[in-house]
Write a protein that holds these residues in place. Structure first.
Motif, PDB file in Angstrom:
ATOM      1  N   ASN A   1       7.124  19.809  -1.321  1.00 43.41           N
ATOM      2  CA  ASN A   1       7.054  19.075  -2.578  1.00 43.41           C
ATOM      3  C   ASN A   1       8.015  17.901  -2.559  1.00 43.41           C
ATOM      4  O   ASN A   1       9.139  18.026  -2.077  1.00 43.41           O
TER       5      ASN A   1
ATOM      6  N   VAL B   1      -1.829  15.133 -17.391  1.00 45.00           N
ATOM      7  CA  VAL B   1      -2.174  14.253 -16.277  1.00 45.00           C
ATOM      8  C   VAL B   1      -3.449  13.492 -16.638  1.00 45.00           C
ATOM      9  O   VAL B   1      -4.350  14.035 -17.291  1.00 45.00           O
ATOM     10  N   GLN B   2      -3.482  12.218 -16.295  1.00 48.17           N
ATOM     11  CA  GLN B   2      -4.597  11.336 -16.637  1.00 48.17           C
ATOM     12  C   GLN B   2      -4.888  11.361 -18.143  1.00 48.17           C
ATOM     13  O   GLN B   2      -6.029  11.409 -18.579  1.00 48.17           O
TER      14      GLN B   2
ATOM     15  N   PRO C   1       2.563   7.317  -3.588  1.00 50.57           N
ATOM     16  CA  PRO C   1       1.345   6.758  -2.992  1.00 50.57           C
ATOM     17  C   PRO C   1       0.155   7.723  -3.077  1.00 50.57           C
ATOM     18  O   PRO C   1       0.321   8.871  -3.479  1.00 50.57           O
ATOM     19  N   ASP C   2      -1.012   7.218  -2.693  1.00 52.84           N
ATOM     20  CA  ASP C   2      -2.234   8.021  -2.508  1.00 52.84           C
ATOM     21  C   ASP C   2      -2.773   8.624  -3.794  1.00 52.84           C
ATOM     22  O   ASP C   2      -3.392   9.678  -3.775  1.00 52.84           O
ATOM     23  N   LEU C   3      -2.523   7.999  -4.919  1.00 48.41           N
ATOM     24  CA  LEU C   3      -3.036   8.549  -6.168  1.00 48.41           C
ATOM     25  C   LEU C   3      -4.053   7.596  -6.778  1.00 48.41           C
ATOM     26  O   LEU C   3      -3.978   6.393  -6.564  1.00 48.41           O
ATOM     27  N   PRO C   4      -5.006   8.165  -7.548  1.00 47.94           N
ATOM     28  CA  PRO C   4      -5.996   7.285  -8.193  1.00 47.94           C
ATOM     29  C   PRO C   4      -5.329   6.262  -9.109  1.00 47.94           C
ATOM     30  O   PRO C   4      -5.699   5.097  -9.117  1.00 47.94           O
TER      31      PRO C   4
ATOM     32  N   GLN D   1      -5.753  17.514 -18.926  1.00 48.74           N
ATOM     33  CA  GLN D   1      -6.285  16.457 -18.069  1.00 48.74           C
ATOM     34  C   GLN D   1      -7.366  15.681 -18.809  1.00 48.74           C
ATOM     35  O   GLN D   1      -8.234  16.271 -19.449  1.00 48.74           O
TER      36      GLN D   1
ATOM     37  N   ASP E   1       8.857  22.767 -10.050  1.00 46.94           N
ATOM     38  CA  ASP E   1       8.750  21.327  -9.806  1.00 46.94           C
ATOM     39  C   ASP E   1       9.376  20.616 -11.005  1.00 46.94           C
ATOM     40  O   ASP E   1      10.555  20.319 -10.983  1.00 46.94           O
TER      41      ASP E   1
ATOM     42  N   ASN F   1     -10.854  16.837 -20.874  1.00 50.44           N
ATOM     43  CA  ASN F   1     -11.884  15.942 -21.414  1.00 50.44           C
ATOM     44  C   ASN F   1     -11.964  15.999 -22.935  1.00 50.44           C
ATOM     45  O   ASN F   1     -13.022  16.225 -23.504  1.00 50.44           O
TER      46      ASN F   1
ATOM     47  N   TYR G   1       2.380  19.729 -18.638  1.00 47.91           N
ATOM     48  CA  TYR G   1       1.815  18.893 -17.581  1.00 47.91           C
ATOM     49  C   TYR G   1       0.601  18.096 -18.059  1.00 47.91           C
ATOM     50  O   TYR G   1      -0.534  18.505 -17.844  1.00 47.91           O
TER      51      TYR G   1
ATOM     52  N   ALA H   1       4.601  25.282 -10.976  1.00 47.53           N
ATOM     53  CA  ALA H   1       5.123  23.943 -10.738  1.00 47.53           C
ATOM     54  C   ALA H   1       5.589  23.252 -12.018  1.00 47.53           C
ATOM     55  O   ALA H   1       6.702  22.752 -12.088  1.00 47.53           O
ATOM     56  N   TYR H   2       4.737  23.214 -13.029  1.00 47.84           N
ATOM     57  CA  TYR H   2       5.065  22.429 -14.225  1.00 47.84           C
ATOM     58  C   TYR H   2       4.937  23.268 -15.482  1.00 47.84           C
ATOM     59  O   TYR H   2       3.993  24.030 -15.635  1.00 47.84           O
TER      60      TYR H   2
ATOM     61  N   TYR I   1       6.383  17.175 -17.092  1.00 46.37           N
ATOM     62  CA  TYR I   1       5.885  16.311 -16.029  1.00 46.37           C
ATOM     63  C   TYR I   1       4.703  15.524 -16.574  1.00 46.37           C
ATOM     64  O   TYR I   1       3.690  16.100 -16.959  1.00 46.37           O
TER      65      TYR I   1
ATOM     66  N   GLN J   1       0.216  10.133 -14.041  1.00 44.64           N
ATOM     67  CA  GLN J   1      -0.962   9.256 -14.081  1.00 44.64           C
ATOM     68  C   GLN J   1      -1.488   9.070 -15.508  1.00 44.64           C
ATOM     69  O   GLN J   1      -2.694   9.127 -15.759  1.00 44.64           O
TER      70      GLN J   1
END
Lengths: 354, 421
Positions: free
Chosen positions: B262, B162-163, B232-235, B132, B179, B110, B160, B156-157, B183, B186
Motif C-alpha cells: 500500500n 470515491v468518484q 498515477p494510473d487512475l481514471p 461510489q 489505510d 449510483n 470512503y 482499509a478505509y 479517505y 477521485q
C-alpha cells in the motif's frame, strides 16, 4: 399450543403483507411484465418445473467463458416475446426487445462424476428488459424442488455435493440480493447483461453456430454477410490442453474477461482501481503489470504489484484469487471457494509473461 | 437463543411427569422466541436490506437502537434523497465482526442526495462505508471504527467516498483503519470538518480529489495526520485545489501498520501533513504538534521509488502554500522504522526540521535563476517554530547530502484559495 398457532398465523399474515409490499415496490413502469412471487407463475418452463424444459419462445444458450461461481453449473435460457428478436452488436451486449428475459438457473449435480444421479437447483436469476433499463429478480428454490420464491435480499444456505473426484464438498451457498446483482451487472452505473455478447455466444453448439441458428429461427438479427470466424470470440478456457503460449494467453485473457472484466473496465464498478482486465485492454500497465495498488488495503497482501511478469506468487491478482477472506478475495461477490483450474491458468499465463 | 434451547432440553430431560411437559413446552417455545428476537439478527438484517432495496426516493430508513450484528454488506443502489439514520452514535451500532459476505459494511452506489447519520459502524472485513458515484452525500455524526489494537488485518478505509461529488463529512470519528480513516478518492467538492481521526495509518487522506476543504478536524495518534496525494494510473487524473486549515494535527507517531504494497505503507510514523505530487494546496492556521518525523512534508512521487508509467501523470507538487501554522518547540527524534525517517535521523539527529521539502523539481518549471516559476512555487511563511529544510532527495544518501536549510527561496505568498475553483 394456542400460542404456537397464533404465532404461525401472525407469521403467515406478515409474509403475505411483505409479499404484497415487495410486489408493489417491484412493479416496473409500463411494459406489462409484472414480477411474480413464484418462478412457476412465469411462462418459461413446461412440465415439472425442476426439469427446466423450455416453453415456446424460450431457448437455451451456452457461453464460451463462464463465470466461476463455486463450481455451480448453470442452465441458461432466453425468453423473447412472440415475434420479437435480438439485435447483434459487436462488443456490447446484444440489443433486446422490451419484455425479454434472460434466465439463469444455478445447480449442483449431487455427484459430479454421475450426473444421472440428479441435481439440486438452488436459484434462478432473471434479467428483465424494460423500456429503458434492465431489472434483476432473484428466485430461491425450495428443497422439494417444486418451485422457487422471489427473494429480494437473496439467501444463504448450506449446500454439499460430491466433486468429480468423489470428494464431498460443502459450502454456505449465497444467492445474491438485488443490489449485489448490479455489483457486477453495471456499465456507467446502468444495469446491463454480461454474458449476452458476441464474444461469449459465438460458438458451435451441437452441429451449428449458435448465432447462425438463432438467425435462422428469427430470434437474432445479424449484420449482412456475418461471418462467425471474423466475429469476436473468447477462447473456451475449459478446453484442454492449453499447449501453446498463444493458446494459454488467449485462455487466460478470456478467463479474466469473464470473471473480472465486468467490474475491472473503465466503465465498471472497479474503474476506481485503474486496473482493467476486460478483453479490450492492451496496455500492460492498465492490465496491472508492475502497477502498484490504489485502494486495495489488505487485499494486496505482501505483493507490491498487480501482476509481476514471471512471478505469479508475487502478483496481487493471484493473491486475491486464492484468498477466501471476504476482505481480500476477488471477485468480491459470487464465490466462497477458490477456482483451482482458473488459478492454474492465470498463474501459468503470468509465469510465461516477460 | 442457546439459553432458551438449553432450558427446553433441560425441562424435557428432567421433567418428571408427562403433565409438566405440556405446560412447559409453550413456555419453552416462548423462551426460544424471545431469545431469538434478542439476537434476531438474520431477520433484522433481511428487513434492513429489504428496506434499502425497496426504498422509494425520499424515504428515511431508521436503524433501530441496539447492537445489530450483520453478516453481509448493507447496500443501497440507484436511489435519490434517501436518509439512513441511526438512533445516535452511542445507541445504534452496526457490527460486522462476523461478516461472511461482501467486503464493505455499507455500500452506496449510483445515487443522489444521500444522508448517513447518527450511528456507529464497526469491524467490517473491508471498508466500513464505501460510497461510489454518489452526487450529494452527507456523513454526519458517525463513528466508524475497528475495535482492538490497530492492526494490518483491519479494513482499509473507515469512511470512503470515491468518484463522488458534493460530499460533506462532518462530526465523524474514524478509528483503526489499516489505510485511511477518512479517505476521499477521485471526488470533487468535498468538505471534511469537525471530524476526529485517530489510530489509523492515515488520519485524513484526500487523493486525486479536487476542491476539498479540510478544516477544524483533529487528526491524532495516526501514522500520518493529513495526506493530500495525487497518484498515477487512475481514471481521475488530477486532484488539487485543497485547503487544510484550523486543524489540530497532533502526535501522529503511530507505528505504520498498513499491509505491504500500500502506498500509505511508505508514510513514516511521525508525519503531520504530507503533500504528495499535487497542486494548489494551502495549509494554514493549523496546530501541528509533536509529530516526530515530518511535521509537514512536501514531496514528489519519486520519493516512493515506484515506477511511473502513466504518461499523463504529474509527479511534482506545485503551487503549495504553507503559512501561519503553529509547530511544537524543542527536540523530536524521527522514526528509524522507515527509510525516510532513518535518513532524517542520520542527517538531523533529534533536531529534524518541521517543514521538509524533497526538492525534486520539474526542470521545465524552472526560471533562468533556478527558482520555480510563478504558478509552480512552494511558499512557506510565518509559521511558528516553522524550521525548514530542502533535503534535495535526489542527492541524498547514507554518506552524502546536499541539504539546504535556506528558506529564503520559499519566502513568498500565494493567493488564498477561494471556495470556487
Amino acid at each position: 399450543m394456542n400460542l404456537i398457532r397464533c404465532q404461525t398465523n401472525t407469521k403467515t399474515f406478515l409474509a403475505i403483507l411483505t409479499a404484497t409490499f415487495v410486489l408493489s415496490a417491484l412493479r416496473w413502469e409500463g411494459n406489462g411484465f409484472p414480477a411474480k412471487m413464484k418462478l412457476s407463475e412465469y411462462p418459461f418452463f413446461t412440465g415439472a418445473l425442476a426439469a427446466l424444459s423450455p416453453a415456446p419462445n424460450v431457448f437455451p444458450y451456452e457461453v464460451n467463458a463462464p463465470l466461476f461461481s463455486d463450481y455451480a453449473e448453470k442452465a441458461r435460457f432466453i425468453y423473447l416475446p412472440e415475434g420479437t428478436a435480438m439485435n447483434y452488436r459487436d462488443s456490447a451486449a446484444f440489443d433486446f426487445p422490451v419484455g425479454a428475459v434472460i434466465i439463469k438457473n444455478f445447480y449442483y449435480p449431487h455427484d459430479f462424476s454421475k450426473p444421472e444421479k440428479g441435481r439440486r437447483i438452488l436459484e434462478t436469476r432473471l434479467l428483465v428488459k424494460e423500456e429503458k433499463d434492465w431489472k434483476a429478480l432473484e428466485y430461491v428454490w425450495n428443497t422439494e424442488q417444486t418451485d422457487a420464491l422471489l427473494e429480494v435480499t437473496g439467501a444463504t444456505f448450506p449446500v454439499s455435493w460430491l466433486d468429480a473426484n468423489g470428494k464431498k464438498q460443502s459450502i454456505q451457498y449465497v444467492a445474491p440480493n438485488l443490489n449485489q446483482c448490479k455489483g457486477c451487472h453495471s456499465y456507467d452505473g446502468q444495469f446491463v447483461p454480461l454474458g449476452i455478447t458476441a464474444r461469449q455466444l459465438n460458438r458451435v453448439e451441437g452441429a451449428e453456430n449458435q448465432l447462425l441458428a438463432w438467425q435462422k429461427a428469427g430470434k437474432l438479427s445479424l449484420p449482412d454477410h456475418f461471418n462467425p470466424n471474423a466475429a469476436p470470440r473468447l477462447t473456451d478456457y475449459r478446453l484442454k490442453p492449453q499447449t501453446t503460449n498463444n493458446n494459454q494467453q488467449s485462455a487466460a485473457r478470456a478467463y479474466l474477461d469473464a470473471n473480472c472484466g465486468h467490474c475491472h473496465n473503465p466503465h465498471g464498478p472497479a474503474s476506481t482501481s485503474g486496473m482493467f482486465l476486460d478483453i479490450f485492454e492492451n496496455n500492460p500497465e492498465r492490465l496491472g503489470v508492475n502497477k502498484p495498488p490504489v485502494a486495495a488495503g489488505r487485499g494486496s497482501g505482501k505483493a507490491r504489484f498487480g501482476i509481476v511478469p514471471g512471478k505469479p506468487a508475487e502478483s496481487i491478482l493471484v493473491y486475491r484469487m486464492e484468498s477466501n477472506d471476504p476482505g481480500i478475495r476477488m471477485p468480491e461477490l459470487g464465490r466462497q471457494l477458490a477456482h483451482k483450474e482458473g488459478l492454474e491458468l492465470v498463474k501459468a499465463w503470468i509465469k510465461e509473461m516477460k | 437463543m442457546t439459553v432458551g434451547v438449553f432450558l427446553c432440553l433441560h425441562r424435557r430431560t428432567f421433567g418428571q411427569k408427562e403433565i409438566s411437559m405440556s405446560r412447559t413446552l409453550p413456555i419453552c417455545c416462548w423462551l426460544v422466541a424471545i431469545a431469538a428476537t434478542l439476537s434476531a439478527q438474520p431477520a433484522l438484517e433481511k428487513q434492513l436490506q429489504t428496506q434499502l432495496i425497496l426504498a422509494a426516493d425520499g424515504d428515511t430508513i431508521a436503524l433501530p437502537a441496539g447492537n445489530i450484528i450483520l453478516s453481509n454488506t448493507l447496500s443501497l443502489d440507484a436511489k435519490k434523497d434517501i436518509t439512513i439514520r441511526g438512533a445516535g452514535q452511542d445507541k445504534t451500532t452496526l457490527s460486522f465482526k462476523n461478516q461472511q459476505q461482501g467486503a464493505e459494511g455499507i455500500k452506496v452506489t449510483n445515487a443522489q442526495n444521500i444522508v448517513l447519520e447518527h450511528f456507529t459502524i464497526e469491524d467490517s472485513k473491508g471498508d466500513l462505508i464505501k460510497t461510489q458515484a454518489v452526487n450529494g452525500l452527507v456523513f454526519r455524526d458517525i463513528t466508524a471504527r475497528w475495535n482492538g489494537k490497530p492492526k494490518k488485518t483491519n479494513g482499509a478505509y473507515a469512511l470512503y467516498p470515491v468518484q463522488c461529488q458534493n460530499v460533506r463529512i462532518e462530526r465523524c470519528t474514524a478509528i483503526g483503519a489499516s489505510d485511511a480513516g477518512i479517505y476521499v478518492g477521485q471526488s470533487d467538492s468535498v468538505w471534511v470538518t469537525r471530524c476526529y481521526a485517530k489510530n489509523n495509518v492515515a488520519g485524513i487522506e484526500i487523493e486525486n480529489t479536487t476542491n476539498a476543504w479540510v478544516y477544524e478536524n483533529i487528526a491524532a495518534y495516526n501514522t500520518g495526520g493529513v495526506l493530500v496525494f495525487d497518484l498515477p494510473d487512475l481514471p481521475k487524473k488530477r486532484g488539487g485545489h485543497v485547503k487544510v486549515w484550523k486543524n489540530k494535527i497532533i502526535q501522529n507517531n503511530h507505528k505504520n501498520f498498513a499491509p505491504k504494497g500500500n502506498i500509505v505503507g511508505q508514510v513514516p510514523p511521525g508525519t503531520g501533513v504530507m503533500i504528495l505530487a499535487t497542486n494548489d494546496v494551502e495549509v494554514h492556521d493549523n496546530f501541528i504538534m509533536d509529530n516526530k518525523t515530518a511535521s509537514t512534508a512536501i514531496v514528489s512521487y519519486f520519493i516512493t521509488e515506484l515506477p511511473i508509467k502513466d504518461k499523463e501523470y504529474n509527479p511534482y507538487p506545485s503551487n503549495i502554500h504553507i503559512h501561519d501554522n503553529v509547530y511544537s518547540e524543542g527536540k523530536r527524534t524521527p522514526t528509524r522504522k522507515n527509510k525516510m525517517g532513518t535518513l532524517f535521523w542520520l542527517k538531523f539527529g533529534r533536531r529534524v526540521p518541521h517543514i521538509i521539502y524533497d526538492g525534486i523539481q520539474n526542470p521545465g518549471w524552472l526560471a533562468a535563476d533556478g527558482s520555480l516559476q510563478p504558478g509552480y512555487r512552494i511558499c512557506i511563511r510565518n509559521n511558528e517554530n516553522g524550521t525548514f529544510a530542502n533535503i534535495r532527495a535526489h542527492k541524498i544518501g547514507l554518506f552524502k547530502s546536499d541539504i539546504s536549510r535556506d528558506s529564503k527561496p520559499y519566502d513568498c505568498e500565494l493567493n488564498s484559495l477561494s471556495d470556487k475553483h
